[in-house]
Write a protein that holds these residues in place. Sequence first.
Motif, PDB file in Angstrom:
ATOM      1  N   GLN A  85      -8.528   2.344 -22.482  1.00 21.61           N
ATOM      2  CA  GLN A  85      -9.868   2.151 -21.924  1.00 21.61           C
ATOM      3  C   GLN A  85      -9.996   2.733 -20.531  1.00 21.61           C
ATOM      4  OE1 GLN A  85     -10.705  -2.045 -22.199  1.00 21.61           O
ATOM      5  NE2 GLN A  85     -11.618  -1.774 -24.236  1.00 21.61           N
ATOM      6  N   GLN A  86      -8.908   2.607 -19.754  1.00 24.58           N
ATOM      7  CA  GLN A  86      -8.996   3.074 -18.371  1.00 24.58           C
ATOM      8  C   GLN A  86      -7.608   3.371 -17.829  1.00 24.58           C
ATOM      9  OE1 GLN A  86     -11.031   0.276 -15.813  1.00 24.58           O
ATOM     10  NE2 GLN A  86     -11.140   1.710 -14.095  1.00 24.58           N
ATOM     11  N   VAL A  87      -7.495   4.469 -17.101  1.00 24.02           N
ATOM     12  CA  VAL A  87      -6.259   4.748 -16.366  1.00 24.02           C
ATOM     13  C   VAL A  87      -6.634   4.673 -14.889  1.00 24.02           C
ATOM     14  CG1 VAL A  87      -4.357   6.349 -15.994  1.00 24.02           C
ATOM     15  CG2 VAL A  87      -5.535   6.313 -18.202  1.00 24.02           C
ATOM     16  N   PHE A  88      -6.023   3.764 -14.170  1.00 28.20           N
ATOM     17  CA  PHE A  88      -6.368   3.616 -12.755  1.00 28.20           C
ATOM     18  C   PHE A  88      -5.705   4.721 -11.944  1.00 28.20           C
ATOM     19  CE2 PHE A  88      -7.109  -0.474 -14.613  1.00 28.20           C
ATOM     20  CZ  PHE A  88      -8.278  -0.890 -13.991  1.00 28.20           C
ATOM     21  N   SER A  89      -6.446   5.269 -11.030  1.00 32.23           N
ATOM     22  CA  SER A  89      -5.910   6.397 -10.287  1.00 32.23           C
ATOM     23  C   SER A  89      -4.811   5.898  -9.338  1.00 32.23           C
ATOM     24  CB  SER A  89      -7.055   7.117  -9.585  1.00 32.23           C
ATOM     25  OG  SER A  89      -6.828   7.182  -8.226  1.00 32.23           O
ATOM     26  N   SER A  90      -3.714   6.631  -9.295  1.00 33.64           N
ATOM     27  CA  SER A  90      -2.500   6.131  -8.642  1.00 33.64           C
ATOM     28  C   SER A  90      -1.966   7.089  -7.587  1.00 33.64           C
ATOM     29  CB  SER A  90      -1.423   5.908  -9.700  1.00 33.64           C
ATOM     30  OG  SER A  90      -0.159   5.704  -9.099  1.00 33.64           O
ATOM     31  N   GLN A  91      -1.435   6.521  -6.517  1.00 32.98           N
ATOM     32  CA  GLN A  91      -0.773   7.298  -5.468  1.00 32.98           C
ATOM     33  C   GLN A  91       0.720   7.016  -5.483  1.00 32.98           C
ATOM     34  OE1 GLN A  91      -2.572   9.191  -3.288  1.00 32.98           O
ATOM     35  NE2 GLN A  91      -4.314   8.041  -2.492  1.00 32.98           N
ATOM     36  N   ALA A  92       1.206   6.439  -6.591  1.00 38.00           N
ATOM     37  CA  ALA A  92       2.620   6.047  -6.646  1.00 38.00           C
ATOM     38  C   ALA A  92       3.291   6.711  -7.846  1.00 38.00           C
ATOM     39  CB  ALA A  92       2.722   4.527  -6.715  1.00 38.00           C
ATOM     40  N   ASN A  93       4.463   6.233  -8.251  1.00 40.01           N
ATOM     41  CA  ASN A  93       5.162   6.842  -9.382  1.00 40.01           C
ATOM     42  C   ASN A  93       4.981   6.019 -10.654  1.00 40.01           C
ATOM     43  OD1 ASN A  93       6.710   4.675  -8.578  1.00 40.01           O
ATOM     44  ND2 ASN A  93       8.653   5.645  -9.105  1.00 40.01           N
ATOM     45  N   PHE A  94       3.795   5.438 -10.785  1.00 45.57           N
ATOM     46  CA  PHE A  94       3.480   4.685 -11.993  1.00 45.57           C
ATOM     47  C   PHE A  94       1.977   4.719 -12.207  1.00 45.57           C
ATOM     48  CE2 PHE A  94       3.656   1.764  -8.378  1.00 45.57           C
ATOM     49  CZ  PHE A  94       2.388   1.205  -8.429  1.00 45.57           C
ATOM     50  N   LEU A  95       1.574   4.338 -13.410  1.00 44.28           N
ATOM     51  CA  LEU A  95       0.147   4.254 -13.725  1.00 44.28           C
ATOM     52  C   LEU A  95      -0.151   2.875 -14.282  1.00 44.28           C
ATOM     53  CD1 LEU A  95      -0.344   7.696 -15.525  1.00 44.28           C
ATOM     54  CD2 LEU A  95      -1.466   7.019 -13.380  1.00 44.28           C
TER      55      LEU A  95
ATOM     56  N   SER B  64       0.824  -1.201   0.000  1.00 44.68           N
ATOM     57  CA  SER B  64       0.000   0.000   0.000  1.00 44.68           C
ATOM     58  C   SER B  64       0.867   1.263   0.000  1.00 44.68           C
ATOM     59  CB  SER B  64      -0.906  -0.019   1.242  1.00 44.68           C
ATOM     60  OG  SER B  64      -1.748   1.107   1.265  1.00 44.68           O
ATOM     61  N   PRO B  65       0.834   2.074  -1.059  1.00 47.92           N
ATOM     62  CA  PRO B  65       0.113   1.892  -2.312  1.00 47.92           C
ATOM     63  C   PRO B  65       0.512   0.581  -3.006  1.00 47.92           C
ATOM     64  CG  PRO B  65       1.000   4.134  -2.160  1.00 47.92           C
ATOM     65  CD  PRO B  65       1.565   3.370  -1.019  1.00 47.92           C
ATOM     66  N   ASN B  66      -0.485  -0.043  -3.638  1.00 48.51           N
ATOM     67  CA  ASN B  66      -0.247  -1.371  -4.203  1.00 48.51           C
ATOM     68  C   ASN B  66       0.438  -1.293  -5.567  1.00 48.51           C
ATOM     69  OD1 ASN B  66      -0.521  -4.260  -4.269  1.00 48.51           O
ATOM     70  ND2 ASN B  66      -2.266  -4.024  -5.680  1.00 48.51           N
ATOM     71  N   ASN B  67       1.402  -2.172  -5.757  1.00 46.64           N
ATOM     72  CA  ASN B  67       2.010  -2.398  -7.052  1.00 46.64           C
ATOM     73  C   ASN B  67       1.355  -3.654  -7.614  1.00 46.64           C
ATOM     74  OD1 ASN B  67       3.698  -2.995  -9.180  1.00 46.64           O
ATOM     75  ND2 ASN B  67       5.576  -3.105  -7.974  1.00 46.64           N
ATOM     76  N   PRO B  68       0.738  -3.658  -8.777  1.00 49.36           N
ATOM     77  CA  PRO B  68       0.837  -2.700  -9.882  1.00 49.36           C
ATOM     78  C   PRO B  68      -0.333  -1.711  -9.998  1.00 49.36           C
ATOM     79  CG  PRO B  68      -0.208  -4.681 -10.688  1.00 49.36           C
ATOM     80  CD  PRO B  68       0.024  -4.871  -9.201  1.00 49.36           C
ATOM     81  N   SER B  69      -1.273  -1.690  -9.050  1.00 52.03           N
ATOM     82  CA  SER B  69      -2.489  -0.909  -9.293  1.00 52.03           C
ATOM     83  C   SER B  69      -2.358   0.553  -8.863  1.00 52.03           C
ATOM     84  CB  SER B  69      -3.690  -1.565  -8.593  1.00 52.03           C
ATOM     85  OG  SER B  69      -3.397  -1.836  -7.242  1.00 52.03           O
ATOM     86  N   GLY B  70      -1.470   0.850  -7.916  1.00 53.89           N
ATOM     87  CA  GLY B  70      -1.208   2.243  -7.539  1.00 53.89           C
ATOM     88  C   GLY B  70      -2.081   2.795  -6.428  1.00 53.89           C
ATOM     89  N   ASN B  71      -3.121   2.058  -6.028  1.00 56.70           N
ATOM     90  CA  ASN B  71      -4.030   2.579  -4.992  1.00 56.70           C
ATOM     91  C   ASN B  71      -3.537   2.244  -3.592  1.00 56.70           C
ATOM     92  OD1 ASN B  71      -4.735  -0.212  -5.827  1.00 56.70           O
ATOM     93  ND2 ASN B  71      -6.165  -0.067  -4.115  1.00 56.70           N
ATOM     94  N   LEU B  72      -3.935   3.095  -2.644  1.00 55.64           N
ATOM     95  CA  LEU B  72      -3.742   2.785  -1.227  1.00 55.64           C
ATOM     96  C   LEU B  72      -4.780   1.759  -0.808  1.00 55.64           C
ATOM     97  CD1 LEU B  72      -3.469   6.149   0.756  1.00 55.64           C
ATOM     98  CD2 LEU B  72      -1.739   4.367   0.700  1.00 55.64           C
ATOM     99  N   LEU B  73      -4.421   0.859   0.092  1.00 57.99           N
ATOM    100  CA  LEU B  73      -5.438   0.008   0.713  1.00 57.99           C
ATOM    101  C   LEU B  73      -6.072   0.812   1.847  1.00 57.99           C
ATOM    102  CD1 LEU B  73      -3.448  -3.352   0.861  1.00 57.99           C
ATOM    103  CD2 LEU B  73      -5.025  -2.556  -0.912  1.00 57.99           C
ATOM    104  N   HIS B  74      -7.366   0.569   2.099  1.00 58.32           N
ATOM    105  CA  HIS B  74      -8.031   1.341   3.141  1.00 58.32           C
ATOM    106  C   HIS B  74      -7.451   1.013   4.506  1.00 58.32           C
ATOM    107  CE1 HIS B  74     -10.918   2.949   0.385  1.00 58.32           C
ATOM    108  NE2 HIS B  74     -11.217   1.744  -0.052  1.00 58.32           N
TER     109      HIS B  74
END
Length: 348
Positions: A278-288, A147-157
Motif C-alpha cells: 500500500q505504501q513505501v515510506f521514503s527513507s534516509q536510512a538502510n531500511f524501508l 533521526s533518521p528515525n527507526n523504524p520509519s526512516g525519515n529525518l526529524l526536522h
Amino acid sequence: MFDLNLLVRKNIKHLSPYSTARDDFKGAAEVFLDANENSNPSAYNRYPDPHQAKLKGTIASLKSILPDQIVLGNGSDEIIDLLIRAFCEPGVDNVIIPQPTYGMYRVWAQVNSVEAREPNLTDEFALDIQKVMLAIDHNSKLLFLCSPNNPSGNLLHKDSIESLLQSFSGIVVVDEAYIDFCPSPSLTELLDQYPNLIILQTLSKAWGLAGIRLGIGIASKQIVAILSKIKAPYNISAATQEIALQYLAQNNIRNQVSTITAERRKLEEALSRLSIVQQVFSSQANFLLVRFTDAKKCYSYLLERKIIVRDRSSLVHCNNCLRITIGTVGENQKLLNALKTYEESTIY
Ligand SMILES: *Cc1c(COP(=O)(O)O)cnc(C)c1O
C-alpha cells in the motif's frame, strides 16, 4: 534554564570513580605489576586503555570535534543506559520517547525503573512539538529523538529539534545511528550552541561493524565527564579498539553506502509496484518501512522462504507495516522474487 548540576543524580554527582594505577603514571612504564594480569606476553594479556585515548583522537579528527567531547560505549545501547542511570532517579524521574521509535530507549528506562512517557509522532512520523511539550514535567530528564528515525526512516526536522533544545531544560538525545546513509549533516554542528544536546552514533550500521560493539556519544565535555565517570572502566575491549581504529583510519564506507542507498531506491520503486504493497515510506536510512495489505501473512510467507524481516505492525502509525533492511543486490532480488510469488498466490 539548563543546569547540568541540578540534572545529574545526587549519588552520581558525589561519586568518585574507580581509578586504575595506570592513571597515576603518565610516562611509558616498563614493568606492569599493578593489575594482576598474566604477564606472559600474548595479544590480549593486558587490560585495554580505559580512556580509549587513541580511538577518541581518531574519531575526534574524523568528526571535527574534541576528544573530550566523546564517550564510547559497548554499542550505543550502553550509552542509552548510562544516560538514564546518570540523570534519572528511579521511581521519580521520567524520560520522553516520541513514538514509534527504537525500542531500546523504553527497555533501558524500564530496567532502571524510570517512567517512559510516549507522546506520538505525527502520522507522517514528524515531531509534534505540542504533544512533546505536554508530556514534559519537572521530573522529565531526557528526551530521546531518533533521526533518521527507526523504524520509519525519515529525518526529524532540524527546526523542530532546535525548538525542543530551546524549550526543554533536560537533555535532548539525538540518536544518529543512520546518519551516514543520509546526505544531511550530523547535528554535531549544534553542539556549541546547545549544552543540553548529546548525539549518539554507532559503528554498527554504515561502518559494518555491529559485531565489535562500538557506540559513540558526542556532547559537551561536562556531560561526557559524567558518563565517563559511571561507565565500567574497561567497557571497550582491546580487540574492539584495535579493529575500530583500523576501519576508521581506512575511512572507506562511501562506496558501500552509495551501493546501499542506490539499492534502497531500486527496492522502493519495485515494492511500490506490487499490489500487496500500500505504501513505501521514503527513507534516509538502510531500511524501508513498507505498508502491506496484510503484513502478518506476508511476514509468515517470507519466514517460510527463510527471509527474515521485522514486523513493526503493532507500533503506533505502523499498522500492517514491515521494516525491511536493504541487503546485498542478491538478497534484495530474492526478497522481491519471493514477494512477487506471494503476490501471485493472493491473486489466484
Ligand atoms: C541499530 C540502532 C542502534 C545501534 O546500537 P548499537 O548498540 O550501537 O549497535 C542505536 N540506535 C538506533 C536507533 C538503532 O536503530
